[in-house]
Design a protein around this motif. Structure first.
Motif: not given
Ligand code: FES
Lengths: 156, 168
Positions: A54, A56, B64, B81, B83, B105-107, B123
Motif C-alpha cells: 500500500q 511502498a 477495485r 496479487t 489490483s 509506487g504506493c497504491t 496517501p
C-alpha cells in the motif's frame, strides 16, 4: 520499499520522500511457545507485506528484528534502541514496530517509534479465502495508523 | 534411459565456462537484470489473467478488482496479487487502471480524499489523478497511471500487463 537491491536503489535516489521505517519484531522461542512464535511470525510477515504494498513509496520495510524470547529483556530492549538511533540518524522521521509480543508494552516509553500490537492469529486451519479476508481486514485497520501519524507531523 | 537434455560434454563445458564467465557476467549484470526482471518476464507475451469481475456489472464508478497469478522467480514460485481500478467510460468501453502511483509506487485509492472528490488519491505524498488516470499537475506524480489491456471472455474481465498510457 522492501529490503531488496532494486527497492533500496530507489530508496537511495528518493530519500526525501521515504521518511518512514517499519521494523517487525519477532520473538523466537524454541521451548513451550515455539508454535505461537511461528504463528506470530507468519501473521506479521503477511501483514507487513500488505502494508508495504500500500505504502511502498513512503516507507522502507526493514528485515525483522529477531530476538530470543528467553533472552534478557534489557539487552533486547537496548539492541532495539540501537536500531532506532541508527534509523533516526539515517533520516527516518517515523518508525513503526509491529509485534505480537506483549513484553514490549513495558518498554514502550523508551522509544520514539510507535508500537503496533497484533494478535498472533493461527492461519494454518484457514482456507485461502478466509486468510485473505482476515489479512485484508487487519490491514485496513492498520493503514489509518500510518496516515494519521503522517498528518500529525505535517501539521507541525 | 530417456534422452538426455544436456550431453555430458555440453555440461562439462558449461561448468568450465562458469569459472571464467563469472567476470563477464559481472559486466553484463545491469543489462541482463533489466531484461529478465521477473515481474516483466512473468507477464510477457500479452498473457491475460482472469478476474472474478463480470464485465456486465461494471458501472461508471471505479471498483477495485484483485487478481492473482503465479510468478516464478528463479527457484520459487509465488502467488502475486495485483489490483486494478475498473470502470466503464462514457463510450461504454472498459477502463482498467493500475493502482500503482507513478511517483514512488504506493497504491492509489478512488475518491478517498474529501477535499478532492472523484479523483484517484495517493496517501503517500498526496499525489492525485483524474478519473481517466491523468496526473494532476502540482502533485508529485509526473505521469498518468498505467493502463491494463483487457479482454472479455465468457462475460468475465481478463487483464493483461499494465502499460504506460500512450499519448492521445
Ligand atoms: S508515491 Fe504517490 S505521491 Fe508519492
Amino acid at each position: 520499499m522492501k529490503w531488496i537491491s532494486k527497492d533500496v536503489q530507489t530508496f537511495l535516489s528518493a530519500k526525501e520522500y521515504i521518511d518512514t521505517a517499519i521494523v517487525p519484531l519477532y520473538s523466537i522461542s524454541l521451548e513451550a511457545e515455539l508454535k505461537q512464535s511461528a504463528e506470530a511470525v507468519e501473521f506479521i510477515s503477511l501483514l507487513t507485506a500488505q502494508v508495504e504494498r500500500q505504502f511502498a513509496g513512503r516507507l522502507l520495510l526493514l528485515p525483522p528484528f529477531t530476538y530470543l524470547k528467553k533472552a534478557s529483556s534489557e539487552i533486547t530492549a537496548e539492541q532495539l534502541k540501537n536500531w532506532e538511533l541508527s534509523l533516526a540518524a539515517a533520516g527516518f522521521q517515523h518508525i513503526f514496530y509491529l509485534t505480537a509480543d506483549a513484553e514490549w508494552r513495558r518498554q514502550e516509553e523508551k522509544y520514539d517509534g510507535s508500537f503496533i500490537w497484533l494478535p498472533a492469529i493461527p492461519l494454518e486451519s484457514m482456507s485461502d479465502g478466509q486468510k485473505i479476508t482476515l489479512v485484508d481486514s487487519q490491514v485496513s485497520q492498520l493503514l489509518p495508523l500510518f496516515t494519521q501519524k503522517w498528518q500529525e507531523n505535517q501539521g507541525k | 534411459m530417456s534422452k538426455e537434455r544436456v550431453s555430458r560434454r555440453q555440461f562439462l563445458s558449461y561448468t568450465l565456462t562458469g569459472v571464467g564467465g563469472f567476470m563477464a557476467a559481472g559486466m553484463l549484470m545491469p543489462m541482463v537484470r533489466f531484461a529478465v526482471d521477473p515481474v516483466l518476464r512473468a507477464e510477457e507475451g500479452g498473457e491475460f489473467i482472469a478476474t472474478t469481475q463480470k464485465v456486465a456489472d461494471l458501472t461508471d464508478e471505479p471498483v477495485r478488482v484483485d487478481f492473482t497469478f503465479k510468478q516464478k522467480d528463479a527457484w520459487y514460485e509465488s502467488d502475486v496479487t495485483q489490483s486494478a481500478w475498473v470502470y466503464k467510460g462514457d463510450d461504454g468501453k472498459v477502463v482498467a487502471l493500475s493502482p500503482v502511483c507513478k511517483h514512488l509506487g504506493c497504491t492509489v485509492n478512488w475518491n478517498s480524499n474529501k477535499e478532492h472528490p472523484n479523483q484517484f488519491f495517493c496517501p503517500c505524498h498526496y499525489g492525485r489523478y483524474e478519473k481517466d488516470g491523468t496526473n494532476i499537475p502540482g502533485t508529485p506524480p509526473l505521469a498518468p497511471l498505467d493502463v491494463y489491456p483487457y479482454k472479455e471472455k465468457d462475460g468475465y474481465l481478463y487483464l493483461g500487463k499494465a502499460e504506460p498510457r500512450k499519448e492521445a
